[in-house]
Design a protein around this motif. Structure first.
Motif, mmCIF file in Angstrom:
data_model
loop_
_atom_site.group_PDB
_atom_site.id
_atom_site.type_symbol
_atom_site.label_atom_id
_atom_site.label_comp_id
_atom_site.label_asym_id
_atom_site.label_seq_id
_atom_site.Cartn_x
_atom_site.Cartn_y
_atom_site.Cartn_z
ATOM 1 N N GLN A 1 -14.480 1.831 -17.139
ATOM 2 C CA GLN A 1 -13.207 1.539 -17.743
ATOM 3 C C GLN A 1 -12.083 1.962 -16.612
ATOM 4 N N GLY A 2 -12.353 3.158 -15.917
ATOM 5 C CA GLY A 2 -11.289 3.498 -15.047
ATOM 6 C C GLY A 2 -10.340 4.840 -15.659
ATOM 7 N N ARG A 3 -10.725 5.078 -16.858
ATOM 8 C CA ARG A 3 -9.884 6.012 -17.286
ATOM 9 C C ARG A 3 -10.107 7.412 -16.733
ATOM 10 N N VAL A 50 -2.773 11.907 -13.014
ATOM 11 C CA VAL A 50 -3.083 10.511 -12.846
ATOM 12 C C VAL A 50 -3.964 10.167 -14.174
ATOM 13 N N SER A 51 -4.164 8.938 -14.755
ATOM 14 C CA SER A 51 -4.827 8.612 -15.790
ATOM 15 C C SER A 51 -5.562 7.298 -15.585
ATOM 16 N N HIS A 52 -5.559 6.761 -14.441
ATOM 17 C CA HIS A 52 -6.568 5.610 -14.359
ATOM 18 C C HIS A 52 -6.963 5.862 -12.717
ATOM 19 N N ALA A 53 -8.160 5.432 -12.640
ATOM 20 C CA ALA A 53 -8.928 5.480 -11.400
ATOM 21 C C ALA A 53 -8.144 4.921 -10.216
ATOM 22 N N SER A 54 -7.412 3.744 -10.582
ATOM 23 C CA SER A 54 -6.520 2.913 -9.568
ATOM 24 C C SER A 54 -5.393 3.829 -9.102
ATOM 25 N N ARG A 59 -3.399 6.614 -4.419
ATOM 26 C CA ARG A 59 -2.779 7.585 -3.741
ATOM 27 C C ARG A 59 -3.690 8.135 -2.415
ATOM 28 N N VAL A 60 -5.160 7.799 -2.538
ATOM 29 C CA VAL A 60 -5.956 8.452 -1.332
ATOM 30 C C VAL A 60 -5.851 7.440 -0.172
ATOM 31 N N LEU A 61 -5.945 6.087 -0.596
ATOM 32 C CA LEU A 61 -6.252 5.107 0.379
ATOM 33 C C LEU A 61 -4.897 4.833 1.100
ATOM 34 N N MET A 62 -3.813 4.682 0.526
ATOM 35 C CA MET A 62 -2.466 4.165 0.958
ATOM 36 C C MET A 62 -2.118 5.230 1.951
ATOM 37 N N ALA A 63 -1.064 4.726 3.010
ATOM 38 C CA ALA A 63 -0.508 5.412 4.129
ATOM 39 C C ALA A 63 0.396 6.329 3.283
ATOM 40 N N PRO A 64 0.862 7.387 3.937
ATOM 41 C CA PRO A 64 1.710 8.349 3.420
ATOM 42 C C PRO A 64 3.132 7.730 2.955
ATOM 43 N N ASP A 65 3.639 6.953 3.857
ATOM 44 C CA ASP A 65 5.086 6.529 3.564
ATOM 45 C C ASP A 65 5.045 5.330 2.676
ATOM 46 N N VAL A 66 3.898 4.857 2.109
ATOM 47 C CA VAL A 66 3.979 3.565 1.087
ATOM 48 C C VAL A 66 4.381 4.263 -0.353
ATOM 49 N N ALA A 67 5.138 3.817 -0.918
ATOM 50 C CA ALA A 67 5.334 4.188 -2.433
ATOM 51 C C ALA A 67 4.325 3.477 -3.190
ATOM 52 N N VAL A 68 3.795 4.321 -4.328
ATOM 53 C CA VAL A 68 2.990 3.764 -5.100
ATOM 54 C C VAL A 68 3.720 3.202 -6.613
ATOM 55 N N VAL A 69 3.469 1.981 -6.824
ATOM 56 C CA VAL A 69 4.197 1.335 -8.024
ATOM 57 C C VAL A 69 3.401 1.374 -9.135
#
Length: 69
Positions: A1-3, A50-54, A59-69
Protein backbone atom coordinates in the motif's frame (compact mmCIF):
# COMPACT_ATOMS: atom_id res chain seq x y z
CA UNK A 1 0.00 0.00 0.00
CA UNK A 2 2.97 2.29 0.47
CA UNK A 3 2.19 3.58 3.95
CA UNK A 4 5.24 4.16 6.12
CA UNK A 5 4.78 2.52 9.51
CA UNK A 6 6.29 3.79 12.80
CA UNK A 7 9.62 2.40 13.96
CA UNK A 8 11.25 1.78 17.31
CA UNK A 9 14.60 2.96 18.60
CA UNK A 10 14.37 6.45 17.11
CA UNK A 11 16.73 7.96 19.68
CA UNK A 12 19.44 5.36 19.03
CA UNK A 13 19.07 5.71 15.26
CA UNK A 14 19.39 9.51 15.32
CA UNK A 15 22.37 9.39 17.69
CA UNK A 16 24.08 6.85 15.43
CA UNK A 17 23.46 9.09 12.40
CA UNK A 18 25.00 12.04 14.24
CA UNK A 19 28.06 10.02 15.24
CA UNK A 20 28.48 8.88 11.64
CA UNK A 21 28.15 12.40 10.25
CA UNK A 22 24.93 11.70 8.36
CA UNK A 23 23.22 15.09 7.82
CA UNK A 24 19.68 13.89 6.99
CA UNK A 25 17.43 11.23 8.51
CA UNK A 26 14.10 10.11 7.08
CA UNK A 27 11.57 9.02 9.70
CA UNK A 28 7.92 7.98 9.59
CA UNK A 29 5.43 10.78 10.26
CA UNK A 30 4.00 8.64 13.07
CA UNK A 31 7.31 8.94 14.94
CA UNK A 32 7.09 12.75 15.11
CA UNK A 33 5.85 12.50 18.70
CA UNK A 34 9.16 10.87 19.70
CA UNK A 35 10.99 14.06 18.77
CA UNK A 36 8.40 16.25 20.45
CA UNK A 37 9.31 14.48 23.70
CA UNK A 38 13.06 14.93 23.03
CA UNK A 39 13.51 18.10 20.93
CA UNK A 40 17.24 18.38 21.69
CA UNK A 41 17.75 15.11 19.83
CA UNK A 42 17.13 16.83 16.47
CA UNK A 43 19.79 19.53 17.01
CA UNK A 44 22.33 19.54 14.18
CA UNK A 45 20.55 17.04 11.95
CA UNK A 46 17.84 17.45 9.32
CA UNK A 47 14.85 15.23 10.14
CA UNK A 48 12.50 14.52 7.23
CA UNK A 49 9.12 13.03 8.09
CA UNK A 50 7.28 10.95 5.50
CA UNK A 51 3.99 9.09 5.43
CA UNK A 52 4.21 7.28 2.08
CA UNK A 53 6.94 5.22 0.40
CA UNK A 54 6.83 7.46 -2.69
CA UNK A 55 8.06 10.35 -0.51
CA UNK A 56 11.01 8.26 0.61
CA UNK A 57 11.91 7.31 -2.93
CA UNK A 58 11.68 10.87 -4.22
CA UNK A 59 13.91 12.11 -1.38
CA UNK A 60 16.50 9.38 -1.82
CA UNK A 61 16.60 9.08 -5.60
CA UNK A 62 16.25 12.71 -6.69
CA UNK A 63 19.17 15.07 -7.19
CA UNK A 64 19.77 17.35 -4.17
CA UNK A 65 18.70 20.49 -6.00
CA UNK A 66 15.34 19.07 -7.13
CA UNK A 67 12.37 20.11 -5.03
CA UNK A 68 9.91 17.43 -3.93
CA UNK A 69 6.33 18.26 -4.89
Amino acid sequence: QGRVMPIGGVKAKILAAKRSGIPHVILPEKNKRDLILMPELADGIDIIFVSHASEVLSRVLMAPDVAVV
